[in-house]
Design an enzyme around this catalytic site. Structure first.
Site, mmCIF file in Angstrom:
data_model
loop_
_atom_site.group_PDB
_atom_site.id
_atom_site.type_symbol
_atom_site.label_atom_id
_atom_site.label_comp_id
_atom_site.label_asym_id
_atom_site.label_seq_id
_atom_site.Cartn_x
_atom_site.Cartn_y
_atom_site.Cartn_z
ATOM 1 N N SER A 2 18.634 80.309 68.007
ATOM 2 C CA SER A 2 18.481 80.068 69.439
ATOM 3 C C SER A 2 18.351 81.392 70.164
ATOM 4 O O SER A 2 18.874 82.422 69.705
ATOM 5 C CB SER A 2 19.702 79.317 69.977
ATOM 6 O OG SER A 2 19.702 79.282 71.396
ATOM 7 N N TYR A 39 28.659 78.191 70.567
ATOM 8 C CA TYR A 39 27.257 77.958 70.195
ATOM 9 C C TYR A 39 26.566 79.282 69.856
ATOM 10 O O TYR A 39 25.876 79.395 68.835
ATOM 11 C CB TYR A 39 26.553 77.256 71.356
ATOM 12 C CG TYR A 39 25.086 76.959 71.156
ATOM 13 C CD1 TYR A 39 24.683 75.813 70.474
ATOM 14 C CD2 TYR A 39 24.101 77.801 71.670
ATOM 15 C CE1 TYR A 39 23.333 75.521 70.302
ATOM 16 C CE2 TYR A 39 22.751 77.513 71.510
ATOM 17 C CZ TYR A 39 22.377 76.377 70.828
ATOM 18 O OH TYR A 39 21.037 76.092 70.666
#
Length: 277
Positions: A153, A166
């Site tokens: 990401s 995350y």
């Protein structure tokens, strides 16, 4: 002739979103597809994938010309991933491509985060990638060929608050990719990572995310956040489409990238320009 004629691709998290887009594009390029997803409740603050979603992916893959094997699999369970990989071998005889795509997004500041929230994120978004690698690599090593791409990401390249768990997991994916690329490169297997920015899926477009973008607005809507999401991208778009990521995924798994391994490819609408890494 497709770029993936005669190949078999295993895609995790493929019931919808990016995983489905990868599956359909790869089928259009000549691959047979094995796709799995949890198809059940997660901690994520948006709707979970369903068996019907998985079946729709199968339908779209077959419409695109590929054969499709599906499985309800939790990537946190190594045994389940190994069993699904064995099913793929039994059905198709080979695994040429792995897209370790499954993941979730939740939000919490570190000072208030529960151990459960942390562990679930790491188990899904990092250990789930390891489990996918571990399930598939023995077959690739035996054949001395294969291509793996893990979905990281832009949060791993350009971190921000409220998603530290995350971000840590996605940073970990990059480290795992690079280490694995070193290990298996000598036997002809390539391993890369892809880092998308916001993608037009429910993971990035839901009320919890809207509130994070617009803390000054009560019950913000999608329309409220689009300008703010666009402002972080030099190309001034709020998000990219799943197919935009899929086209770069196709590049990485195809022979067009035959000497590309240990790399991190961003699909960021220019957000990477603000990063120092």
């Amino acid at each position: 002739m497709g770029k993936l004629d005669g190949q078999v691709a295993l895609i995790t998290g493929g019931a919808r979103g990016q995983g489905r887009a990868h599956a359909v594009l790869f089928a259009e390029e000549g691959a047979d597809i094995a796709v799995c997803d949890i198809c059940g409740e997660t901690d994520a603050p948006y709707s979970h994938s369903t068996i019907d979603d998985l079946e729709e992916t199968r339908r779209l893959v077959e419409k695109a010309g590929g054969r499709c094997l599906t499985g309800q699999v939790d990537v946190r369970d190594l045994g389940a991933m190994q069993s699904f990989a064995a099913d793929v071998i039994a059905e198709f005889g080979r695994i040429d491509i792995l897209c370790a795509n499954a993941g979730i997004l939740t939000k919490s500041v570190i000072a208030e985060m529960s151990a459960h929230t942390w562990q679930t994120m790491v188990d899904t978004n990092l250990t789930g990638v390891f489990n996918s690698f571990r399930a598939v690599l023995p077959y690739m090593i035996e054949r001395k060929r294969g291509s793996i791409v893990a979905t990281s990401s832009m949060a791993a390249r350009n971190p921000h608050g409220s998603i530290g768990h995350y971000t840590a997991a996605k940073f970990g994916v990059i480290g795992l990719v690079k280490s694995t690329a070193i290990e298996v490169g000598p036997v002809g297997i390539r391993v890369n990572a892809i880092c998308p920015t916001n993608v037009n899926t429910e993971m990035a477009l839901n009320p919890t995310v809207y509130s994070a973008w617009c803390p000054d607005i009560e019950d913000p809507t999608k329309e409220d956040v689009l300008e703010r999401m666009s402002s972080v991208h030099p190309l001034r778009v709020p998000y990219v489409e799943p197919e935009d990521v899929s086209r770069q995924m196709l590049y990485l798994v195809s022979d067009d990238a035959r000497y590309v391994t240990g790399e991190v490819l961003t699909v960021s609408a220019g957000l990477i320009a603000f990063s120092d890494g």
